[in-house]
Design a protein around this motif. Structure first.
Motif, PDB file in Angstrom:
ATOM      1  N   VAL A  48      49.637   8.207  50.051  1.00  0.00           N
ATOM      2  CA  VAL A  48      49.595   7.281  51.186  1.00  0.00           C
ATOM      3  C   VAL A  48      50.192   7.958  52.411  1.00  0.00           C
ATOM      4  O   VAL A  48      50.875   8.987  52.312  1.00  0.00           O
ATOM      5  N   VAL A  49      49.929   7.361  53.566  1.00  0.00           N
ATOM      6  CA  VAL A  49      50.475   7.847  54.829  1.00  0.00           C
ATOM      7  C   VAL A  49      50.898   6.629  55.640  1.00  0.00           C
ATOM      8  O   VAL A  49      50.357   5.533  55.468  1.00  0.00           O
ATOM      9  N   ALA A  50      51.896   6.795  56.486  1.00  0.00           N
ATOM     10  CA  ALA A  50      52.396   5.671  57.279  1.00  0.00           C
ATOM     11  C   ALA A  50      51.272   5.039  58.089  1.00  0.00           C
ATOM     12  O   ALA A  50      50.472   5.735  58.716  1.00  0.00           O
ATOM     13  N   LYS A  51      51.209   3.722  58.069  1.00  0.00           N
ATOM     14  CA  LYS A  51      50.208   2.980  58.819  1.00  0.00           C
ATOM     15  C   LYS A  51      50.700   2.749  60.245  1.00  0.00           C
ATOM     16  O   LYS A  51      51.806   2.245  60.454  1.00  0.00           O
ATOM     17  N   GLN A  52      49.888   3.137  61.193  1.00  0.00           N
ATOM     18  CA  GLN A  52      50.254   2.975  62.606  1.00  0.00           C
ATOM     19  C   GLN A  52      49.406   1.892  63.265  1.00  0.00           C
ATOM     20  O   GLN A  52      48.255   1.689  62.886  1.00  0.00           O
ATOM     21  N   PRO A  53      49.971   1.143  64.205  1.00  0.00           N
ATOM     22  CA  PRO A  53      51.315   1.324  64.782  1.00  0.00           C
ATOM     23  C   PRO A  53      52.418   0.580  64.029  1.00  0.00           C
ATOM     24  O   PRO A  53      53.555   0.576  64.468  1.00  0.00           O
ATOM     25  N   ALA A  54      52.068  -0.056  62.892  1.00  0.00           N
ATOM     26  CA  ALA A  54      53.045  -0.914  62.202  1.00  0.00           C
ATOM     27  C   ALA A  54      54.310  -0.155  61.811  1.00  0.00           C
ATOM     28  O   ALA A  54      55.429  -0.664  61.972  1.00  0.00           O
TER      29      ALA A  54
ATOM     30  N   ALA B  90      70.682  -7.867  57.592  1.00  0.00           N
ATOM     31  CA  ALA B  90      70.374  -6.569  57.008  1.00  0.00           C
ATOM     32  C   ALA B  90      68.887  -6.481  56.698  1.00  0.00           C
ATOM     33  O   ALA B  90      68.231  -7.495  56.441  1.00  0.00           O
ATOM     34  N   VAL B  91      68.377  -5.254  56.724  1.00  0.00           N
ATOM     35  CA  VAL B  91      66.990  -4.971  56.351  1.00  0.00           C
ATOM     36  C   VAL B  91      66.996  -3.795  55.386  1.00  0.00           C
ATOM     37  O   VAL B  91      67.733  -2.818  55.592  1.00  0.00           O
ATOM     38  N   VAL B  92      66.209  -3.884  54.320  1.00  0.00           N
ATOM     39  CA  VAL B  92      66.083  -2.798  53.355  1.00  0.00           C
ATOM     40  C   VAL B  92      64.621  -2.364  53.333  1.00  0.00           C
ATOM     41  O   VAL B  92      63.741  -3.156  52.993  1.00  0.00           O
ATOM     42  N   VAL B  93      64.359  -1.107  53.703  1.00  0.00           N
ATOM     43  CA  VAL B  93      62.994  -0.586  53.773  1.00  0.00           C
ATOM     44  C   VAL B  93      62.779   0.438  52.650  1.00  0.00           C
ATOM     45  O   VAL B  93      63.437   1.478  52.616  1.00  0.00           O
ATOM     46  N   SER B  94      61.870   0.130  51.735  1.00  0.00           N
ATOM     47  CA  SER B  94      61.505   1.075  50.678  1.00  0.00           C
ATOM     48  C   SER B  94      60.483   2.062  51.217  1.00  0.00           C
ATOM     49  O   SER B  94      59.506   1.671  51.859  1.00  0.00           O
ATOM     50  N   ILE B  95      60.704   3.343  50.924  1.00  0.00           N
ATOM     51  CA  ILE B  95      59.778   4.397  51.341  1.00  0.00           C
ATOM     52  C   ILE B  95      59.057   4.916  50.099  1.00  0.00           C
ATOM     53  O   ILE B  95      59.690   5.502  49.217  1.00  0.00           O
ATOM     54  N   PRO B  96      57.748   4.691  49.972  1.00  0.00           N
ATOM     55  CA  PRO B  96      57.023   5.178  48.794  1.00  0.00           C
ATOM     56  C   PRO B  96      57.187   6.685  48.632  1.00  0.00           C
ATOM     57  O   PRO B  96      57.066   7.437  49.591  1.00  0.00           O
ATOM     58  N   ARG B  97      57.458   7.105  47.414  1.00  0.00           N
ATOM     59  CA  ARG B  97      57.695   8.543  47.183  1.00  0.00           C
ATOM     60  C   ARG B  97      56.433   9.359  47.414  1.00  0.00           C
ATOM     61  O   ARG B  97      56.499  10.569  47.659  1.00  0.00           O
ATOM     62  N   ASP B  98      55.254   8.707  47.324  1.00  0.00           N
ATOM     63  CA  ASP B  98      53.980   9.409  47.501  1.00  0.00           C
ATOM     64  C   ASP B  98      53.538   9.479  48.961  1.00  0.00           C
ATOM     65  O   ASP B  98      52.425   9.902  49.248  1.00  0.00           O
ATOM     66  N   THR B  99      54.401   9.050  49.879  1.00  0.00           N
ATOM     67  CA  THR B  99      54.056   9.095  51.300  1.00  0.00           C
ATOM     68  C   THR B  99      53.963  10.539  51.771  1.00  0.00           C
ATOM     69  O   THR B  99      54.881  11.339  51.564  1.00  0.00           O
ATOM     70  N   MET B 100      52.873  10.872  52.437  1.00  0.00           N
ATOM     71  CA  MET B 100      52.708  12.220  52.975  1.00  0.00           C
ATOM     72  C   MET B 100      53.417  12.308  54.322  1.00  0.00           C
ATOM     73  O   MET B 100      53.193  11.479  55.215  1.00  0.00           O
ATOM     74  N   VAL B 101      54.290  13.315  54.457  1.00  0.00           N
ATOM     75  CA  VAL B 101      55.116  13.461  55.655  1.00  0.00           C
ATOM     76  C   VAL B 101      55.169  14.926  56.068  1.00  0.00           C
ATOM     77  O   VAL B 101      54.809  15.820  55.303  1.00  0.00           O
ATOM     78  N   ASP B 102      55.648  15.151  57.276  1.00  0.00           N
ATOM     79  CA  ASP B 102      56.009  16.498  57.707  1.00  0.00           C
ATOM     80  C   ASP B 102      57.482  16.690  57.379  1.00  0.00           C
ATOM     81  O   ASP B 102      58.352  15.993  57.914  1.00  0.00           O
ATOM     82  N   ARG B 103      57.768  17.619  56.461  1.00  0.00           N
ATOM     83  CA  ARG B 103      59.146  17.854  56.039  1.00  0.00           C
ATOM     84  C   ARG B 103      59.782  18.911  56.938  1.00  0.00           C
ATOM     85  O   ARG B 103      59.269  20.032  57.044  1.00  0.00           O
ATOM     86  N   PRO B 104      60.893  18.593  57.592  1.00  0.00           N
ATOM     87  CA  PRO B 104      61.526  19.575  58.479  1.00  0.00           C
ATOM     88  C   PRO B 104      62.259  20.649  57.680  1.00  0.00           C
ATOM     89  O   PRO B 104      62.478  20.509  56.475  1.00  0.00           O
ATOM     90  N   GLY B 105      62.634  21.728  58.345  1.00  0.00           N
ATOM     91  CA  GLY B 105      63.485  22.717  57.715  1.00  0.00           C
ATOM     92  C   GLY B 105      64.840  22.106  57.394  1.00  0.00           C
ATOM     93  O   GLY B 105      65.395  21.360  58.205  1.00  0.00           O
ATOM     94  N   CYS B 106      65.366  22.401  56.214  1.00  0.00           N
ATOM     95  CA  CYS B 106      66.614  21.770  55.758  1.00  0.00           C
ATOM     96  C   CYS B 106      67.646  22.824  55.379  1.00  0.00           C
ATOM     97  O   CYS B 106      67.299  23.879  54.823  1.00  0.00           O
TER      98      CYS B 106
END
Length: 320
Positions: free
Chosen positions: A290-296, A84-100
């Motif tokens: 913060v923003v996702a670090k690429q390509p990691a 198993a792998v558990v990935v924490s996503i920082p709440r302050d990560t800037m993302v493109d939010r899709p229509g929901c």
């Protein structure tokens, strides 16, 4: 180290189908425009901790205009349930939010870049799941959502959690005042610990995530030591104590579904579980985000899609 998966199991068992928290149908709400399931038998569960001030949660501050996801962890269970792998996503990560899809009907507007935790404010756990799918390209199979009061019930139901604090933590914002050393935390203290930002490190969400992961490890150890997975009487006492504390999607709304999943995970060993945090870098427009670090980040999501993220890593050669 026996880590977060067993804590997730606790949450899976936590809610009887008593109608207190309606179980949304994630598959129906998100429709067909979603990432495909790439590996038969693998499973992805989104674990959310919301900061709602509704009901008993009013003691933790004023209503901030809707709940947000204070904590978000993507739990990837490998095919065969041996890893198993558990990935924490920082709440302050800037993302493109899709229509929901919205509860009252209709669909929200897409937006971005915005903070990841705004997805929960817009459309609850459904929008959080859709945003993770959009961010990671990983299909979410199930969602679990626990608020402040539910979290405290989880901790108190297992008799508190024993954890070692390296340095004293004093944070009036999260009502936390802990000395250094090994101690057993009750639900209220544990909630303060996983919420604190100002009491650890540089006050960023990344410091809090590290503390949350340590606590999840300690909670999982408590569950293991209590032999809950092999002691039906203890297990059902916990279930009854926590009824109504956690919201799940429709697919996990029945006790039978949770028990079946729990049994499939009972063989996981400490070395089988890998705690990670989404790789991030400071957001150029705001150093407090913060923003996702690429390509990691893309490589991590790809390994989860391929069910290879949980495979043992090659040890680096030792040089004298």
């Amino acid at each position: 180290m026996f880590v977060a998966i067993t804590a997730v199991l606790c949450l899976l068992y936590a809610r009887l189908n008593d109608g207190t928290h309606p179980s949304p149908d994630v598959d129906a709400a998100l429709g067909d425009d979603r990432p495909v399931r790439t590996v038969a038998g693998a499973l992805n569960i989104l674990l959310l901790g919301s900061d709602s001030r509704a009901g008993q949660n009013q003691a933790y501050g004023r209503d901030l205009g809707g709940a947000r996801s204070d904590t978000a962890m993507l739990v990837h269970l490998a095919r065969g349930r041996s890893k198993a792998v558990v990935v924490s996503i920082p709440r302050d990560t800037m993302v493109d939010r899709p229509g929901c899809p919205l509860t009252g009907g209709g669909v929200s507007r897409s937006a971005g870049p915005v903070m990841f935790n705004t997805a929960y404010s817009v459309g609850g756990l459904i929008c959080a799941a859709k945003t993770v799918e959009h961010l990671a390209g990983v299909r979410i199979d199930h969602v679990l959502d626990v608020d402040f009061t539910g979290f405290k019930k989880v901790v108190d139901a297992v008799g508190g959690v024993r954890i070692t604090i390296d340095k004293p933590i004093h944070d009036p914002f999260s009502h936390l005042d802990l000395a250094s050393g090994t101690q057993r935390l009750n639900g209220e203290q544990a909630l303060g610990l996983v919420r604190t930002r100002h009491g650890v490190g540089d006050g960023s969400d990344l410091g809090r995530i590290r503390l949350q992961q340590r606590f999840m490890t300690a909670l999982a150890t408590e569950l293991k030591d209590a032999s809950l997975l092999v002691a039906p009487v203890k297990l059902y006492r916990l279930v009854n104590a926590l009824a109504g504390a956690v919201t799940t999607d429709k697919g996990l709304s029945s006790p039978d579904a949770r028990i079946e999943l729990g049994r499939s995970l009972a063989g996981l060993k400490p070395d089988d579980i890998d705690l990670r945090t989404l790789p991030v870098v400071p957001y150029p427009r705001d150093p407090n985000r913060v923003v996702a670090k690429q390509p990691a980040a893309s490589l991590l999501w790809q390994s989860i899609r391929d069910d290879t993220a949980s495979r043992p890593r090659q040890k680096r050669a030792q040089h004298g």
